[in-house]
Each structure stands twice: as structure tokens, then as C-alpha cells.
Design an enzyme around this catalytic site. Structure first.
Site: not given
Ligand code: DX5
Ligand code: ZN
Length: 215
Positions: A7, A32, A34, A36, A65, A67, A136, A174
């Protein structure tokens, strides 16, 4: 086969290309990303320009991903930007069946993520259409959180459901994944591990990816 999807949320964004090279050389299978929106989750990260930039510098599949609320509005644009796998959060989709079909229509792999509190049974009917399910193991929004222990039971239950239906759906996990807990997560049935902090905060990224695969 175990696949590792680092990620980027935990990487040094000022050196994005170098960070991508490190995970490529380290043997990562996916990147990956993320996304948001400050609405579905209480944080804002990156969007189309970063996905596009990543596409221009790496051949690794982009595991995007989302979110975000109402992901249908943005799926086409993420597909055009270069996403290879598009994951939506079940909780953000009122018409999940339609959303999954929409991702497939773009010619992309479709995945659905479940928040920790969401029952795996919500996926029973759409499961045959999915390439991957994302469990998750933290509440989404931030990197560096602790793995929620009951996630392991959830992975086991999902694996059972997938096997029972005779499917080959990937199980991705994740949140809070480390070299110390990856064995338990894989034993439960997960085959795609996302790790942010564990990879980018380690001294030797290649060694960490190797451990995540082999432990
Ligand atoms: C959380 C994300 C993850 C996050 C994981 O909301 O979807 O992908 O970056 O990070 P670590 O591995 O540090 O928990
Ligand atoms: Zn993620």
C-alpha cells in the site's frame, strides 16, 4: 500462490517513482492504491492523476481500493486512468450488483471490500461475479493501525463459503498486516496481502516482502 500488494499510503510520496522501483525489485505482485474521499472515510488521499502517473511508470497491476461514497460515479474514470483491479466498499454501494457489473464492463477485475463489522453473507449472491474479496482488518481510513483479531475468523468463514460454492475467488486482507501475523492470515485462507507500514517502514523492503510470502 501468495501475492503481495504494497500500500503506497505508507510510502514517501515525494519519491513515488523510487518507492515503486523498490517494491518492483522486492518482488511485489500488485501496487495497492488507497483512494479516500473524506466522506466515506475520515481521510483524503489520492485520485486519478496519481493512478495515471503510476500507470506510466510501472507494469505491475494497479490494485485500486476505492474508499469513497457512490463509487459508480468514478469507476469509468479510474478504469481509464489505468486501474487493473477496482475494489469498492460494500457499505458504499446501494446497488452492489450493478456496481460490480459496471466494473466488469470496463474490462477490469472486480473486488468488494468489507468493513470489519460487515457480515460476509452480504456477498453470497454476487460472489460468483467477483475476482477478489477484500477483508478489511482495520477500520478503513488510515495506515499504521493494529490488526483486528476477529478478522482471522472472518477470513476462514469466507474461504469456506468460496470453497463450498466451488469458486476460485481471491481473498485479500488489508490493515495491520505484518511479518508477525501473516502466517495466521494465510493459514486462514487469504492469498493476497496488502501491507503499507510493514513494507515501507522496513529497512529492507525486499526481505520484508520475501518474509510476507514465505512465512
Ligand atoms: C486502510 C487502507 C490500507 C492501509 C494499510 O484504510 O485501506 O490499505 O494503507 O496500511 P497498513 O498496512 O499500515 O495497516
Ligand atoms: Zn487499502
Amino acid at each position: 500462490m501468495i501475492k503481495i500488494s504494497p500500500s503506497l499510503l505508507a510510502c514517501n510520496f515525494a519519491r513515488l517513482e523510487e518507492e515503486v522501483r523498490k517494491i518492483e525489485e522486492g518482488g511485489a505482485h500488485y501496487v495497492h492504491v488507497d483512494v479516500m474521499d473524506g466522506h466515506f472515510v475520515p481521510n483524503i488521499s489520492v485520485g486519478f492523476p496519481i493512478v495515471q502517473a503510476l500507470k506510466s511508470i510501472t507494469k505491475l497491476p494497479l490494485d485500486v481500493h476505492l474508499m469513497i461514497s457512490d463509487p459508480d460515479r468514478y469507476i469509468e474514470e479510474f478504469a481509464k486512468a489505468g486501474a487493473d483491479i477496482i475494489t469498492v466498499q460494500q457499505e458504499a454501494c446501494i446497488h452492489l450488483d450493478r456496481t460490480v457489473r459496471y466494473i466488469k464492463e470496463q474490462g477490469k477485475k472486480a473486488a468488494v471490500a468489507l468493513n470489519p463489522a460487515t457480515d460476509i453473507r452480504v456477498l453470497e449472491y454476487v460472489l460468483p461475479m467477483l475476482d477478489m474479496v477484500l477483508i478489511m482488518s482495520v477500520n478503513p481510513g488510515f495506515g499504521g493501525q493494529k490488526y483486528i483479531p476477529y478478522s482471522t475468523e472472518k477470513i476462514k468463514a469466507l474461504k469456506k463459503m468460496i470453497d463450498k460454492m466451488g469458486l476460485k475467488t481471491d481473498i485479500q486482507v488489508d490493515g495491520g498486516v505484518t511479518v508477525d501475523n501473516c502466517r495466521e492470515i494465510k493459514a486462514a485462507g487469504a492469498n493476497v496481502l496488502v501491507a503499507g507500514s510493514a513494507i515501507f517502514q522496513s529497512k529492507d523492503i525486499k526481505e520484508t516482502i520475501r518474509k510476507l510470502i514465505e512465512y
